[in-house]
Design a protein around this motif. Sequence first.
Motif, mmCIF file in Angstrom:
data_model
loop_
_atom_site.group_PDB
_atom_site.id
_atom_site.type_symbol
_atom_site.label_atom_id
_atom_site.label_comp_id
_atom_site.label_asym_id
_atom_site.label_seq_id
_atom_site.Cartn_x
_atom_site.Cartn_y
_atom_site.Cartn_z
ATOM 1 N N GLU A 196 0.856 -1.174 0.000
ATOM 2 C CA GLU A 196 0.000 0.000 0.000
ATOM 3 C C GLU A 196 0.895 1.227 0.000
ATOM 4 O O GLU A 196 2.059 1.162 0.353
ATOM 5 C CB GLU A 196 -0.914 -0.018 1.221
ATOM 6 C CG GLU A 196 -1.847 -1.230 1.231
ATOM 7 C CD GLU A 196 -2.728 -1.270 2.470
ATOM 8 O OE1 GLU A 196 -3.946 -1.155 2.324
ATOM 9 O OE2 GLU A 196 -2.162 -1.421 3.566
ATOM 10 N N TRP A 197 0.359 2.392 -0.373
ATOM 11 C CA TRP A 197 1.209 3.539 -0.633
ATOM 12 C C TRP A 197 2.034 3.953 0.583
ATOM 13 O O TRP A 197 1.589 3.858 1.717
ATOM 14 C CB TRP A 197 0.367 4.709 -1.106
ATOM 15 C CG TRP A 197 1.188 5.939 -1.367
ATOM 16 C CD1 TRP A 197 0.977 7.181 -0.869
ATOM 17 C CD2 TRP A 197 2.351 6.040 -2.181
ATOM 18 N NE1 TRP A 197 1.938 8.058 -1.332
ATOM 19 C CE2 TRP A 197 2.814 7.380 -2.135
ATOM 20 C CE3 TRP A 197 3.084 5.126 -2.943
ATOM 21 C CZ2 TRP A 197 3.924 7.828 -2.829
ATOM 22 C CZ3 TRP A 197 4.205 5.565 -3.625
ATOM 23 C CH2 TRP A 197 4.611 6.897 -3.571
ATOM 24 N N ARG A 231 -9.911 13.984 0.493
ATOM 25 C CA ARG A 231 -10.754 12.822 0.723
ATOM 26 C C ARG A 231 -9.945 11.543 0.861
ATOM 27 O O ARG A 231 -8.791 11.462 0.471
ATOM 28 C CB ARG A 231 -11.761 12.684 -0.431
ATOM 29 C CG ARG A 231 -12.669 13.893 -0.593
ATOM 30 C CD ARG A 231 -13.661 13.702 -1.719
ATOM 31 N NE ARG A 231 -14.511 14.874 -1.899
ATOM 32 C CZ ARG A 231 -15.426 14.994 -2.833
ATOM 33 N NH1 ARG A 231 -15.642 14.007 -3.685
ATOM 34 N NH2 ARG A 231 -16.150 16.099 -2.936
ATOM 35 N N GLY A 232 -10.598 10.529 1.410
ATOM 36 C CA GLY A 232 -9.986 9.217 1.505
ATOM 37 C C GLY A 232 -9.450 8.905 2.892
ATOM 38 O O GLY A 232 -9.401 9.757 3.783
ATOM 39 N N GLU A 233 -9.049 7.668 3.063
ATOM 40 C CA GLU A 233 -8.539 7.189 4.350
ATOM 41 C C GLU A 233 -7.281 7.942 4.744
ATOM 42 O O GLU A 233 -6.421 8.239 3.905
ATOM 43 C CB GLU A 233 -8.235 5.694 4.256
ATOM 44 C CG GLU A 233 -7.783 5.077 5.551
ATOM 45 C CD GLU A 233 -7.535 3.577 5.410
ATOM 46 O OE1 GLU A 233 -6.911 3.021 6.325
ATOM 47 O OE2 GLU A 233 -7.960 3.000 4.401
ATOM 48 N N ARG A 234 -7.160 8.227 6.042
ATOM 49 C CA ARG A 234 -6.047 9.045 6.525
ATOM 50 C C ARG A 234 -5.101 8.245 7.416
ATOM 51 O O ARG A 234 -5.507 7.354 8.143
ATOM 52 C CB ARG A 234 -6.568 10.266 7.297
ATOM 53 C CG ARG A 234 -7.244 11.282 6.389
ATOM 54 C CD ARG A 234 -7.715 12.522 7.152
ATOM 55 N NE ARG A 234 -8.209 13.513 6.210
ATOM 56 C CZ ARG A 234 -7.670 14.712 6.008
ATOM 57 N NH1 ARG A 234 -6.625 15.083 6.717
ATOM 58 N NH2 ARG A 234 -8.172 15.548 5.121
ATOM 59 N N GLN A 235 -3.832 8.628 7.333
ATOM 60 C CA GLN A 235 -2.793 8.179 8.249
ATOM 61 C C GLN A 235 -2.042 9.428 8.693
ATOM 62 O O GLN A 235 -1.655 10.257 7.866
ATOM 63 C CB GLN A 235 -1.817 7.213 7.561
ATOM 64 C CG GLN A 235 -2.416 5.871 7.204
ATOM 65 C CD GLN A 235 -2.415 4.907 8.372
ATOM 66 O OE1 GLN A 235 -2.082 5.286 9.498
ATOM 67 N NE2 GLN A 235 -2.789 3.672 8.127
ATOM 68 N N PRO A 237 -4.502 12.351 4.018
ATOM 69 C CA PRO A 237 -5.274 11.438 3.156
ATOM 70 C C PRO A 237 -4.367 10.711 2.175
ATOM 71 O O PRO A 237 -3.828 11.313 1.251
ATOM 72 C CB PRO A 237 -6.244 12.381 2.432
ATOM 73 C CG PRO A 237 -5.541 13.693 2.417
ATOM 74 C CD PRO A 237 -4.699 13.761 3.653
ATOM 75 N N GLU A 277 -5.186 7.725 0.486
ATOM 76 C CA GLU A 277 -5.875 6.714 -0.309
ATOM 77 C C GLU A 277 -5.696 7.008 -1.800
ATOM 78 O O GLU A 277 -6.067 8.082 -2.287
ATOM 79 C CB GLU A 277 -7.361 6.702 0.030
ATOM 80 C CG GLU A 277 -8.117 5.565 -0.626
ATOM 81 C CD GLU A 277 -9.554 5.506 -0.148
ATOM 82 O OE1 GLU A 277 -10.388 4.979 -0.896
ATOM 83 O OE2 GLU A 277 -9.845 5.995 0.957
ATOM 84 N N SER A 307 -8.290 8.877 -4.577
ATOM 85 C CA SER A 307 -9.207 9.805 -3.920
ATOM 86 C C SER A 307 -9.235 11.111 -4.705
ATOM 87 O O SER A 307 -8.236 11.542 -5.294
ATOM 88 C CB SER A 307 -8.803 10.047 -2.468
ATOM 89 O OG SER A 307 -7.509 10.593 -2.390
ATOM 90 N N THR A 315 1.135 14.393 0.302
ATOM 91 C CA THR A 315 0.892 12.966 0.055
ATOM 92 C C THR A 315 1.915 12.373 -0.888
ATOM 93 O O THR A 315 2.104 11.161 -0.921
ATOM 94 C CB THR A 315 -0.509 12.734 -0.520
ATOM 95 O OG1 THR A 315 -0.562 13.205 -1.876
ATOM 96 C CG2 THR A 315 -1.579 13.409 0.316
ATOM 97 N N GLN A 365 -2.768 9.613 -7.304
ATOM 98 C CA GLN A 365 -2.405 8.225 -7.555
ATOM 99 C C GLN A 365 -0.919 8.047 -7.239
ATOM 100 O O GLN A 365 -0.109 8.978 -7.360
ATOM 101 C CB GLN A 365 -2.684 7.850 -9.019
ATOM 102 C CG GLN A 365 -2.357 6.430 -9.403
ATOM 103 C CD GLN A 365 -3.065 5.374 -8.578
ATOM 104 O OE1 GLN A 365 -2.671 5.118 -7.443
ATOM 105 N NE2 GLN A 365 -4.105 4.767 -9.139
#
Length: 650
Positions: free
Chosen positions: A225-226, A576-580, A584, A586, A589, A621, A635
């Motif tokens: 995953e990223w 938007r999208g899942e955060r860590q 964000p 994801e 997104s 990101t 992406q």
Amino acid sequence: MRRTHGIRTAALLLLGVLPLALGTAAAAAPSAPAPAAAAPAAPTEAGNPATVPALSGWKPAEGSFSLTQSSRVLVRDDALADDAATFVADLADELGRTLPVRTTTVAPKEGDIVLDVDPDRAELGREGYELGVGSAISVTGRTGDGAFLGTRTALQLLRSGNAVPAGEAVDVPKYAERGVGVCACYIHVSMPWLERLIKDASYLKLNQLWLELKVKSAAHPEANEWGYYTPQQIERLQKLADQYHVQLVPEVNSPGHIDPWIRNRPDLQLTDADGVKHPSGLDITKPEAFDFVTSIIDEYFQVFDSPYWHMGADEYLLGGLEYADFPQMEAYAKEKFGPDAVPEDAFNDFINRVNAYVKAKGKRLRIWNDGISPKATVSLDRDILVEHWLNDEVKPSQLIADGHQVMNAANSLYHVRGTYPINTARLYDEGWTPQSFEGEKVASADGIPGAKITMWPDNASGNTENEVEDEVRMPLRFIAQATWGDSTPDATYAAFEERAEAVGRAPGFDNVDRTPIRPGEYRLSAGKDFLTGDSSADGARVVLGSEGTPLKFTPTQDGYYTVEDPQTGRCLETRRGERQLNTPLEPLSAITLQDCAASNRLQRWEVAVSGSDVTLANAVTRMVAVLDGNGLVQQVPDGHRAQVFGLVEP
């Protein structure tokens, strides 16, 4: 050719490279007319030339050194050929001229720079060097490492283009490990940023870069995953680190903080007595957990060339969890070590088993200190190097007495992204040294290999990596000074800042065009269509339309752009999208138009230009902007090319 110290010194005295013993530098006739002599660079408040770290034992002499039109780099040992090439390239970045390199034993002429290795110079150790400045400059190390580090000093002395005051010094580091750490964990850090860090660290004679990061895994594709780096990227980074004599220390944290690897592996997640899974912890009572960790180690050492493996081993039980919440720990310990065993023995046992695996590969294990408990009856292997960051029950002095080497990685040396920086002025004024641990100042440097500063991404969207780069400039210079020699070479921190300013950044560090397009309004085209908002509402999608919207590009102070729709007063943002870590991350997104806010780093974009075309990447990101159907999304760049837009002035 091997020479004794006495023969070598006599030869340099005759050549005028060690002017102090003669009183003045012996000037050799240049082979071409020399330029007018420049005034020597001003000495620091401490009386020695401005270098970081400060030269130890500098002995000034009359005269000075200046490059001439016929200056050369003379290499006395073929093994220094690559280092000489790096030195010449770096000097060209500083001064705009490339000196010829000759592997030869001929006597130096005025303006020459001599690089040499003398294995008999035991007093120089592995990384020390002797510097002589007269009509020529000489740099001699016992090893190639020492000679290379001497070239870093030469670069600092020559960077201004002014004359270098004559003198000599034998410059030997106090500590073997002089480091910087980056947790590129969860949050991606760009490769150019890491490459600049390696060069800047090397310029300061820092010799170790710790990296907690994820390498794209063939054995565990479910973990890709990223936030990962490709093996090809790591191989490139390793090659650069080797070139600049910086040792990379890779870490994959286990058994705690391992959720980036086992988030999609519930079978490996630590499960409490109520059946609740905790993906940040690895269930070390399972045989497959050890196999999982060692398989990662195997993959990393295909791309990292390091004598160390760092397994972290910190913060295993987070969020108020205790060993009592996981009864399988105590059961495992008692089954393996008898009725008096405690759960902490399972933890120590896991570390010792990883240590045995790492040693079998010819490597040495490193861990953080906070998981070491006095309750354990199973001792940690003494050859494990402990990095001490937290004031905990087991003090550094006890760890050293137990036989461990203990590196100082104090919390006061932490830069926490978006949360707090390092207070370098306070450390300097306090006279901080690597013996100053959190909670204890130990009496002797014995058992302390060195110290490092560390960068953590806890609130990643609170700072961009360019801001971090600026904020750690002085901490890097302080830790370089404190681990090489006297931690306070100048009477005040202000004077040390002046020294650092004179030394500057590594050659080529600032050769980055961060804002390649002039501020103003442009339309971004893709084919026959242009980017626009799909509505005027807050949070509107950014899509392609036949007309398009002029977008206003405004440079930010940290070297990015905000991209604003002037009609709505809203800016492109990744939200938007899942955060860590408040970010964000994801893939796919949506990129949307949100109310502009100068403090919002997620609205900052890195712009790359090729002719009249541009691409966008989010500053935080580190994902690229691509079109998914008709809408703009972020992406991962691995396997996905950024959307190329035409830059059209309205």
